[in-house]
Motif scaffolding. Structure first.
Motif, PDB file in Angstrom:
ATOM      1  N   PHE A   1       0.837  -1.201   0.000  1.00 54.40           N
ATOM      2  CA  PHE A   1       0.000   0.000   0.000  1.00 54.40           C
ATOM      3  C   PHE A   1       0.872   1.250   0.000  1.00 54.40           C
ATOM      4  CE2 PHE A   1      -2.342   3.357   2.170  1.00 54.40           C
ATOM      5  CZ  PHE A   1      -3.519   3.366   1.467  1.00 54.40           C
ATOM      6  N   LEU A   2       1.835   1.274   0.931  1.00 56.90           N
ATOM      7  CA  LEU A   2       2.727   2.433   1.012  1.00 56.90           C
ATOM      8  C   LEU A   2       3.547   2.574  -0.258  1.00 56.90           C
ATOM      9  CD1 LEU A   2       4.143   2.586   4.632  1.00 56.90           C
ATOM     10  CD2 LEU A   2       2.680   4.202   3.447  1.00 56.90           C
TER      11      LEU A   2
ATOM     12  N   ARG B   1       2.763   1.726  -3.283  1.00 55.83           N
ATOM     13  CA  ARG B   1       1.970   2.310  -4.359  1.00 55.83           C
ATOM     14  C   ARG B   1       1.688   3.788  -4.102  1.00 55.83           C
ATOM     15  NH1 ARG B   1      -3.105  -1.059  -4.840  1.00 55.83           N
ATOM     16  NH2 ARG B   1      -2.373  -1.902  -2.876  1.00 55.83           N
ATOM     17  N   GLY B   2       1.572   4.139  -2.808  1.00 53.17           N
ATOM     18  CA  GLY B   2       1.254   5.522  -2.499  1.00 53.17           C
ATOM     19  C   GLY B   2       2.465   6.431  -2.549  1.00 53.17           C
TER      20      GLY B   2
END
Lengths: 387, 306
Positions: free
Chosen positions: A221-222, A224-225
Motif C-alpha cells: 500500500f505504502l 503504491r502511495g
C-alpha cells in the motif's frame, strides 16, 4: 584514411605551410625565424603530412606508433606556442615601442596546425584495435586526457593570445598560480563545505532514504502511495528549500547539511524501492522453496539485486550534494565555505579565485564520483554491464 | 485531491494500473498535509507562547494556541492554507503585469527554463549524433561529458551572470545558459544510447540498401531513439527549471521565482518563500507532464504504443 583524417591532414599541411613561409609570427611583422623551436614544429608537421600521404598503407598498419608520434608533436607545438606567448609578453614589456606586438596570423595558423595534429593523433589512437587488456585500459585513459589537455591548451592560447580581460575569463595558468598561492584558504573552505556539510548531509540523506525504503518495501500500500509522490518530488526544484533551512538551522554547516539531506533523500528512496522489486519472481519463488525467512531473502537475494539501483542513486546524489551545499551558502554563511567564497570573490571581481574554487569543487566532485564507481565495480562485479 | 491525482497523472504516473494507485496516493498526500499542519503548530508555538507571555495572557486554551500558530505574520513554518491563500492572493487578485504577481515571476522563470531546455536539447542531440559518427569523439568526448556534471555548475552560476553582464549580455540568455549546461547532459547520454539502440540486423539491412550514414540516421536511428529522447527530456526539463531558479539568485532579486526566494529570505517572509516554492514545484511537475504527454502522442503516432 577516413574523410575526417584526410581533412585534418590537409588542414595541418596548409596551416603549417602558411606559418612557415607566408604569415609573420607577430603583429610587428617578425617572421618565424625569430623562434627556432616553432620552425622545428612546423617542419615536423609538414614531415608528418608528407609521411601520411606517401606511406598511407604503412601508417595505417602502425596506428599506435603513428598516434603517439603525432600526439607528441602536437603537444610539443602547443607547449612552444604557449612558451612563445610568455617570451613575447616579456620582450614587449621590455621594449616599450613594440608594446602592441601581439601574436600575428602566423601564430594562429601554427596553433590550428597543432590542434589539427592533436585531433589526428587522437583519431589514430582511437582506431587502434588490440586484444591486449592493458593497452586497452591505457588507451581508455590516455585519449580523454589528450582531449582534456587540448581543451586547456585552446583556453590558454585564446585567453592569452587575444589578451582576454582577466575579469572575463582568466587563463588556466593564472588560475593555477592563484590556486598555488591560496591553498590555505581553499583548504579551509573545502573543510567547511565538503568535509562537514556535504559528507555529513550525504551520508544522513542516503542512509535515511535507504532505511525508509526498506520500511516501505514491506507494505505494498505504502509502496503504491509513496512511489509516485517520491517520483514527483525528485523532479521538483528542491534546492528552493535552502533559504528555509538556513532560517531554521542557522548560518553554520548544519543548515547546508539539512539541504543536502533533503536533496539526497528522495532519489535514494525511489531507487532503492525500485531496486528491491528488481528480483525475478522465479528467484523469489526459489527462495520460498528454500524456506528462506524475510531477512534471508532480503540479504541474499533482494539487496544484491538492488545494488545497481542503489549505486545509481549514490552517484546521482554525489553531484546533487555538492550543488546543494554550495547553493545553500548563497543564502547565508559564516565567513568561510566554497559558496561564500565564490559569491564574495565574484563581487570583488577576483575571477581567478572563483575559478580556483571551482577547480577544487570539480576535483572533489570527480574524485567522489570516481570512488563510488570503484566501490560499485567491487560490489556489483557480477552485473552484465561490467563483464 | 483531484488536483493531486491530476498532477500525478500528468507527470506520467499511471493512476489506474497496478491495482489502483489513487487511493494510496491520496492517503499519502493527506498524511503529508497532516504532518505539515502538526509541525506548523509545533514549530510556531514557541514564538506564540512568548508573545502570550508578553501580552500577559494566561491560561490560553490549546485550541486557541493552535489557531494562533497558523495565522502568524512570519511563521517558522506556514500552514498549508496560509500558503494557499498567499498563492491565491498573488495570482488571481494581482494584475499579471504587477511586480507582486506570482504569475509575472513564474513566467520569467518559465521562459528562461524553456529557452535553456530547448538549447540544451539541441546541443545534446548534436553531441550525440557526432559521437556516434566519430570514433575519436566517442572515446575522447564521452568521459568529459560525464565529468562535466561533477562540476557543480550551479556554483558558478553567479559568476557566469556577473561576467556576462559585464560584457553587456543581459536578461534571459545568461540564465538560460545555466539551464542549457544542466539539461544537455541527460539528452546527450540518453541519445547516444538511443541512437545505438537499433539492432545490428536493422543496421545491416540499411547497409544492404546502400543507405548513406545520413539516411541511416534519419530513417532508422532517430525513430528508434524516440523513447530515449523523451525519457531524457523529462529529466532535462526538470533540471532546466532548477538552473533557471538558481540563475536568478545573483541578479539581485529583480524578478523570477528565484528572486522571490531570495527576497523572502532577506526579509523573513516565509509565506512568500513557500508560495514561490510551491509555484515552482507545480510548474516543474506540469512541464514534466507536458513532455510525457508529447511522448505518448509521438509514440502513438509512430505505432509503438497500443
Amino acid at each position: 584514411m577516413s574523410r575526417i583524417e584526410k581533412f585534418l591532414l590537409l588542414l595541418a599541411c596548409v596551416t603549417g605551410l602558411l606559418s612557415l613561409f607566408v604569415y609573420p609570427l607577430n603583429t610587428a611583422g617578425e617572421g618565424i625565424a625569430s623562434s627556432p623551436k616553432l620552425q622545428v614544429f612546423c617542419g615536423l608537421t609538414l614531415m608528418i603530412v608528407a609521411v601520411g600521404y606517401a606511406l598511407e598503407e604503412t601508417v595505417l598498419r602502425y596506428r599506435l606508433l603513428a598516434g603517439i608520434a603525432i600526439c607528441a608533436v602536437s603537444l610539443f607545438g602547443a607547449w612552444t606556442l604557449i612558451a612563445w606567448l610568455g617570451i613575447a609578453a616579456d620582450t614587449s614589456a621590455l621594449a616599450a615601442e613594440s608594446a602592441q606586438s601581439g601574436p600575428g596570423a602566423g601564430f594562429w595558423t601554427a596553433s590550428v596546425a597543432a590542434w589539427a595534429l592533436g585531433w589526428l593523433g587522437v583519431e589514430q589512437l582511437a582506431a587502434v584495435m588490440s586484444r591486449n587488456r592493458l593497452l586497452q585500459l591505457v588507451l581508455r585513459v590516455v585519449i580523454p586526457i589528450v582531449f582534456g589537455a587540448w581543451l586547456l591548451i585552446i583556453w590558454e592560447l585564446v585567453t592569452r593570445g587575444l589578451s582576454v580581460p582577466q575579469v572575463l575569463l582568466p587563463s588556466p595558468s593564472a588560475i593555477a598560480e592563484r590556486f598555488a598561492n591560496s591553498t590555505a584558504t581553499l583548504w579551509v573552505d573545502f573543510k567547511q563545505t565538503f568535509l562537514k556539510a556535504v559528507l555529513i548531509g550525504y551520508s544522513m540523506g542516503c542512509l535515511s532514504g535507504f532505511l525508509v525504503a526498506l520500511l516501505i518495501d514491506k507494505s505494498s500500500f505504502l509502496k503504491r502511495g509513496l512511489l509516485p509522490v517520491g517520483n514527483l518530488v525528485s523532479a521538483l526544484p528542491i534546492i528552493g528549500v535552502a533559504p528555509i533551512m538556513v532560517m531554521w538551522f542557522g548560518f553554520d554547516w548544519h543548515s547546508k547539511a539539512a539541504v543536502v539531506v533533503i536533496m539526497t533523500f528522495f532519489p535514494m528512496l525511489v531507487n532503492t524501492v525500485a531496486g528491491l522489486s528488481a528480483a525475478d519472481h522465479m528467484q523469489g519463488d526459489l527462495m520460498k522453496t528454500y524456506a528462506a525467512s524475510y531477512t534471508q531473502s532480503l540479504m541474499k537475494l533482494r539487496l544484491p539485486q538492488a545494488l545497481p539501483f542503489i549505486f545509481n542513486a549514490l552517484k546521482i546524489n554525489s553531484t546533487l550534494a555538492l550543488i546543494g551545499a554550495i547553493v545553500a551558502e548563497f543564502f547565508g554563511t559564516p565567513i568561510v565555505g566554497m559558496g561564500f567564497r565564490i559569491s564574495t570573490e565574484v563581487g570583488r571581481m577576483n575571477v581567478d579565485m572563483v575559478w580556483a574554487e571551482i577547480a577544487v569543487a570539480a576535483v572533489a566532485g570527480s574524485v567522489f564520483y570516481g570512488l563510488i564507481t570503484l566501490i560499485e565495480r567491487m560490489c556489483t562485479f557480477w552485473h552484465p554491464s561490467f563483464r | 485531491m483531484l488536483t493531486v491525482s491530476a498532477i500525478c497523472h500528468s507527470a506520467g504516473f499511471q493512476v489506474t494500473d497496478n491495482g489502483g494507485r489513487v487511493w494510496p496516493v491520496t492517503v499519502v498526500v493527506l498524511a503529508i498535509i497532516a504532518v505539515w499542519y502538526l509541525s506548523a503548530v509545533l514549530l510556531n508555538s514557541p514564538f506564540q507562547k512568548d508573545s502570550y507571555k508578553r501580552q500577559k495572557q494566561t491560561d490560553v486554551s490549546l485550541v486557541t494556541l493552535a489557531r494562533d500558530t497558523m495565522s502568524q505574520e512570519r511563521p517558522v513554518l506556514p500552514a498549508p492554507h496560509q500558503v494557499a491563500q498567499e498563492i491565491y492572493k498573488t495570482t488571481v487578485q494581482k494584475k499579471i503585469t504587477s511586480k507582486r504577481s506570482l504569475i509575472f515571476h513564474s513566467w520569467i522563470t518559465l521562459s528562461t527554463a524553456l529557452l535553456g531546455f530547448v538549447m540544451g536539447t539541441v546541443l545534446g542531440i548534436v553531441l550525440a549524433v557526432s559521437i556516434i559518427h566519430n570514433r575519436a569523439l566517442d572515446k575522447s568526448l564521452m568521459p568529459w561529458i560525464i565529468a562535466s556534471q561533477t562540476i557543480p555548475i550551479l556554483a558558478i552560476a553567479p559568476m557566469i551572470i556577473v561576467v556576462l553582464n559585464a560584457i553587456g549580455i543581459q536578461g534571459m540568455l545568461p540564465k538560460a545558459l545555466i539551464s542549457t549546461y544542466l539539461s544537455f547532459f541527460p539528452v546527450a547520454v540518453g541519445m547516444v544510447k538511443g541512437l545505438r539502440s537499433p539492432e545490428v540486423s536493422h543496421i545491416d539491412l540499411m547497409r544492404t540498401y546502400n543507405a548513406s550514414s545520413w539516411q541511416t540516421l534519419w530513417k532508422l536511428r532517430l525513430p528508434a531513439s524516440m523513447p530515449y529522447l523523451f525519457t531524457s527530456m523529462k529529466i532535462a526539463i526538470a533540471i532546466a527549471m532548477v538552473g533557471a531558479i538558481v540563475g536568478e539568485l545573483p541578479t539581485g532579486a529583480v524578478a523570477g521565482l528565484g528572486a522571490r526566494l531570495l527576497a523572502g529570505s532577506y526579509y523573513g517572509q516565509t509565506v512568500q518563500i513557500w508560495s514561490a516554492l510551491i509555484m515552482a514545484s507545480v510548474l516543474a511537475a506540469s512541464l514534466v507532464g507536458l513532455v510525457s504527454l508529447a511522448n505518448r502522442l509521438v509514440l502513438k503516432r509512430m505505432g509503438s504504443l497500443p
